[in-house]
Design a protein around this motif. Structure first.
Motif, PDB file in Angstrom:
ATOM      1  N   TYR A   1      72.664 195.336  18.126  1.00 26.45           N
ATOM      2  CA  TYR A   1      72.464 196.768  17.953  1.00 26.45           C
ATOM      3  C   TYR A   1      73.546 197.521  18.728  1.00 26.45           C
ATOM      4  O   TYR A   1      73.779 197.266  19.914  1.00 26.45           O
ATOM      5  CB  TYR A   1      71.089 197.226  18.435  1.00 26.45           C
ATOM      6  CG  TYR A   1      70.932 198.726  18.316  1.00 26.45           C
ATOM      7  CD1 TYR A   1      70.682 199.304  17.070  1.00 26.45           C
ATOM      8  CD2 TYR A   1      71.098 199.564  19.416  1.00 26.45           C
ATOM      9  CE1 TYR A   1      70.578 200.683  16.932  1.00 26.45           C
ATOM     10  CE2 TYR A   1      70.999 200.946  19.285  1.00 26.45           C
ATOM     11  CZ  TYR A   1      70.745 201.495  18.044  1.00 26.45           C
ATOM     12  OH  TYR A   1      70.662 202.860  17.898  1.00 26.45           O
ATOM     13  N   SER A   2      74.202 198.442  18.028  1.00 25.84           N
ATOM     14  CA  SER A   2      75.190 199.319  18.637  1.00 25.84           C
ATOM     15  C   SER A   2      74.664 200.748  18.605  1.00 25.84           C
ATOM     16  O   SER A   2      74.223 201.231  17.552  1.00 25.84           O
ATOM     17  CB  SER A   2      76.514 199.245  17.871  1.00 25.84           C
ATOM     18  OG  SER A   2      77.317 200.384  18.120  1.00 25.84           O
ATOM     19  N   HIS A   3      74.732 201.445  19.740  1.00 32.26           N
ATOM     20  CA  HIS A   3      74.280 202.834  19.760  1.00 32.26           C
ATOM     21  C   HIS A   3      75.205 203.726  18.948  1.00 32.26           C
ATOM     22  O   HIS A   3      74.861 204.864  18.645  1.00 32.26           O
ATOM     23  CB  HIS A   3      74.167 203.349  21.204  1.00 32.26           C
ATOM     24  CG  HIS A   3      75.462 203.538  21.911  1.00 32.26           C
ATOM     25  ND1 HIS A   3      76.231 202.493  22.368  1.00 32.26           N
ATOM     26  CD2 HIS A   3      76.140 204.666  22.248  1.00 32.26           C
ATOM     27  CE1 HIS A   3      77.321 202.966  22.946  1.00 32.26           C
ATOM     28  NE2 HIS A   3      77.299 204.276  22.896  1.00 32.26           N
ATOM     29  N   ARG A   4      76.366 203.194  18.535  1.00 31.20           N
ATOM     30  CA  ARG A   4      77.300 203.976  17.720  1.00 31.20           C
ATOM     31  C   ARG A   4      77.251 203.595  16.239  1.00 31.20           C
ATOM     32  O   ARG A   4      77.605 204.407  15.387  1.00 31.20           O
ATOM     33  CB  ARG A   4      78.723 203.796  18.233  1.00 31.20           C
ATOM     34  CG  ARG A   4      78.958 204.378  19.623  1.00 31.20           C
ATOM     35  CD  ARG A   4      80.436 204.439  19.945  1.00 31.20           C
ATOM     36  NE  ARG A   4      80.709 205.083  21.219  1.00 31.20           N
ATOM     37  CZ  ARG A   4      81.908 205.506  21.587  1.00 31.20           C
ATOM     38  NH1 ARG A   4      82.951 205.365  20.774  1.00 31.20           N
ATOM     39  NH2 ARG A   4      82.085 206.076  22.760  1.00 31.20           N
ATOM     40  N   SER A   5      76.849 202.369  15.926  1.00 29.86           N
ATOM     41  CA  SER A   5      76.919 201.906  14.528  1.00 29.86           C
ATOM     42  C   SER A   5      75.618 201.320  14.000  1.00 29.86           C
ATOM     43  O   SER A   5      75.575 200.855  12.869  1.00 29.86           O
ATOM     44  CB  SER A   5      78.034 200.861  14.383  1.00 29.86           C
ATOM     45  OG  SER A   5      79.292 201.453  14.600  1.00 29.86           O
ATOM     46  N   GLY A   6      74.570 201.328  14.799  1.00 28.66           N
ATOM     47  CA  GLY A   6      73.282 200.862  14.311  1.00 28.66           C
ATOM     48  C   GLY A   6      73.135 199.358  14.359  1.00 28.66           C
ATOM     49  O   GLY A   6      73.757 198.660  15.159  1.00 28.66           O
ATOM     50  N   HIS A   7      72.273 198.833  13.467  1.00 25.12           N
ATOM     51  CA  HIS A   7      71.968 197.408  13.455  1.00 25.12           C
ATOM     52  C   HIS A   7      73.052 196.619  12.724  1.00 25.12           C
ATOM     53  O   HIS A   7      73.499 197.010  11.642  1.00 25.12           O
ATOM     54  CB  HIS A   7      70.610 197.152  12.802  1.00 25.12           C
ATOM     55  CG  HIS A   7      69.459 197.574  13.670  1.00 25.12           C
ATOM     56  ND1 HIS A   7      68.775 198.751  13.473  1.00 25.12           N
ATOM     57  CD2 HIS A   7      68.892 196.983  14.768  1.00 25.12           C
ATOM     58  CE1 HIS A   7      67.828 198.867  14.391  1.00 25.12           C
ATOM     59  NE2 HIS A   7      67.887 197.819  15.187  1.00 25.12           N
ATOM     60  N   LEU A   8      73.439 195.515  13.306  1.00 26.89           N
ATOM     61  CA  LEU A   8      74.461 194.627  12.776  1.00 26.89           C
ATOM     62  C   LEU A   8      73.930 193.195  12.873  1.00 26.89           C
ATOM     63  O   LEU A   8      73.320 192.835  13.886  1.00 26.89           O
ATOM     64  CB  LEU A   8      75.765 194.751  13.583  1.00 26.89           C
ATOM     65  CG  LEU A   8      76.262 196.172  13.855  1.00 26.89           C
ATOM     66  CD1 LEU A   8      77.339 196.157  14.923  1.00 26.89           C
ATOM     67  CD2 LEU A   8      76.789 196.805  12.573  1.00 26.89           C
ATOM     68  N   ARG A   9      74.174 192.410  11.855  1.00 30.57           N
ATOM     69  CA  ARG A   9      73.653 191.045  11.846  1.00 30.57           C
ATOM     70  C   ARG A   9      74.795 190.045  11.685  1.00 30.57           C
ATOM     71  O   ARG A   9      75.801 190.335  11.030  1.00 30.57           O
ATOM     72  CB  ARG A   9      72.638 190.861  10.705  1.00 30.57           C
ATOM     73  CG  ARG A   9      71.408 191.757  10.836  1.00 30.57           C
ATOM     74  CD  ARG A   9      70.464 191.597   9.651  1.00 30.57           C
ATOM     75  NE  ARG A   9      69.323 192.491   9.749  1.00 30.57           N
ATOM     76  CZ  ARG A   9      68.191 192.189  10.379  1.00 30.57           C
ATOM     77  NH1 ARG A   9      68.061 190.974  10.950  1.00 30.57           N
ATOM     78  NH2 ARG A   9      67.199 193.053  10.437  1.00 30.57           N
ATOM     79  N   VAL A  10      74.606 188.872  12.286  1.00 29.45           N
ATOM     80  CA  VAL A  10      75.547 187.771  12.094  1.00 29.45           C
ATOM     81  C   VAL A  10      74.747 186.517  11.801  1.00 29.45           C
ATOM     82  O   VAL A  10      73.909 186.098  12.608  1.00 29.45           O
ATOM     83  CB  VAL A  10      76.442 187.540  13.329  1.00 29.45           C
ATOM     84  CG1 VAL A  10      77.479 186.464  13.016  1.00 29.45           C
ATOM     85  CG2 VAL A  10      77.136 188.826  13.753  1.00 29.45           C
ATOM     86  N   ALA A  11      74.991 185.921  10.634  1.00 27.58           N
ATOM     87  CA  ALA A  11      74.308 184.699  10.225  1.00 27.58           C
ATOM     88  C   ALA A  11      75.239 183.506  10.380  1.00 27.58           C
ATOM     89  O   ALA A  11      76.460 183.631  10.262  1.00 27.58           O
ATOM     90  CB  ALA A  11      73.839 184.814   8.773  1.00 27.58           C
TER      91      ALA A  11
END
Length: 261
Positions: free
Chosen positions: A96-106
């Motif tokens: 989670y980035s406070h600038r870009s929201g939720h990000l996932r890495v699989a």
């Protein structure tokens, strides 16, 4: 205070290629000024810091001079550290980035895949008479959230481009992406960001949030192959799915160290 620092080459399966990132896991956030100074001392395109927060990892990215909204290769590298150095076993990591929201890495085998939001891009009128940063005018200019996108006719124009970083730094943007159809891949690109302390970034995952929707529309396909034509080079497998982009690549461990701050 002693902190562990990892240096990872991202978007490559060979050492000394791809894009190097420093990754610094934290128990709690340091002062912003201290994180910026660590990034400046590392002198890499990005240093990423993350803190575990329940079932996710809060993440921030710093160039040697500024904090940035989004960084793909350092997020990929952070996931690599979690999986291969810190014992993470889940098939997908939520950042989670406070600038870009939720990000996932699989993770699937050696391949890691970023799941990022698409950039919102639009055509603009660009005054080439006032801009001396690139010797050849682009055939099309677009603007995203943080970057300009300059589109050229062919790969050779992109590969041979000799940018004037002093002039590019005058543009009000994180940086500029130049791109063209590839000879052996769907598209190629380079990224120049002197405004952010990075004259040329070796492989720019975040720039592909702009590049993927553009080329998906132009080529009428959702799955794409890409190459960044920096001196180090990098290869990316890309996919557009709705308002998200999937950007896949491998990583290699270069260094594990300890810093004293």
């Amino acid at each position: 205070m002693k902190l562990t620092l990892f240096q990872i080459d991202a978007f490559t399966n060979q050492l000394f290629s791809g894009n190097p990132a420093a990754i610094c896991p934290l128990e709690a956030w340091l002062e912003d000024d201290k994180m910026q100074k660590i990034a400046a001392e590392n002198n890499l395109a990005e240093t990423a810091f993350f803190v575990k927060n329940g079932g996710q990892y809060d993440i921030r990215w710093f160039t040697p001079t500024v904090e940035v909204d989004l960084c793909g290769h350092a997020t990929l590298a952070a996931a690599f550290v979690l999986y291969h150095q810190l014992g993470e076993v889940t098939p997908e990591i939520l950042f989670y980035s406070h600038r870009s929201g939720h990000l996932r890495v699989a993770k699937e085998g050696n391949m890691l895949t970023l799941n990022f939001p698409v950039d919102q891009i639009h055509d603009i009128d660009f005054d080439w008479g006032m801009f001396k940063g690139l010797a050849i005018p682009a055939k099309e200019v677009l603007k995203g959230k943080t970057d300009y996108l300059f589109v050229y006719e062919n790969e050779r124009q992109v590969a041979d481009m000799k940018p004037d970083f002093f002039e590019i730094a005058k543009l009000k943007a994180r940086g500029i992406i130049i791109t063209a159809p590839g000879d052996e891949v769907d598209f190629v690109s380079r990224f120049f960001g002197p405004q952010s302390g990075i004259d040329e970034d070796p492989v720019t995952g975040s720039a592909h949030t702009t590049l993927i929707p553009y080329w998906s529309n132009k080529l009428n396909k959702s799955q794409l192959t890409a190459k960044q034509l920096s001196a180090r080079g990098g290869n990316l497998a890309c996919e557009l799915l709705g308002d998200r982009v999937y950007i896949s690549g491998e990583c290699v461990l270069y260094m594990v160290g300890e810093i004293c701050v």
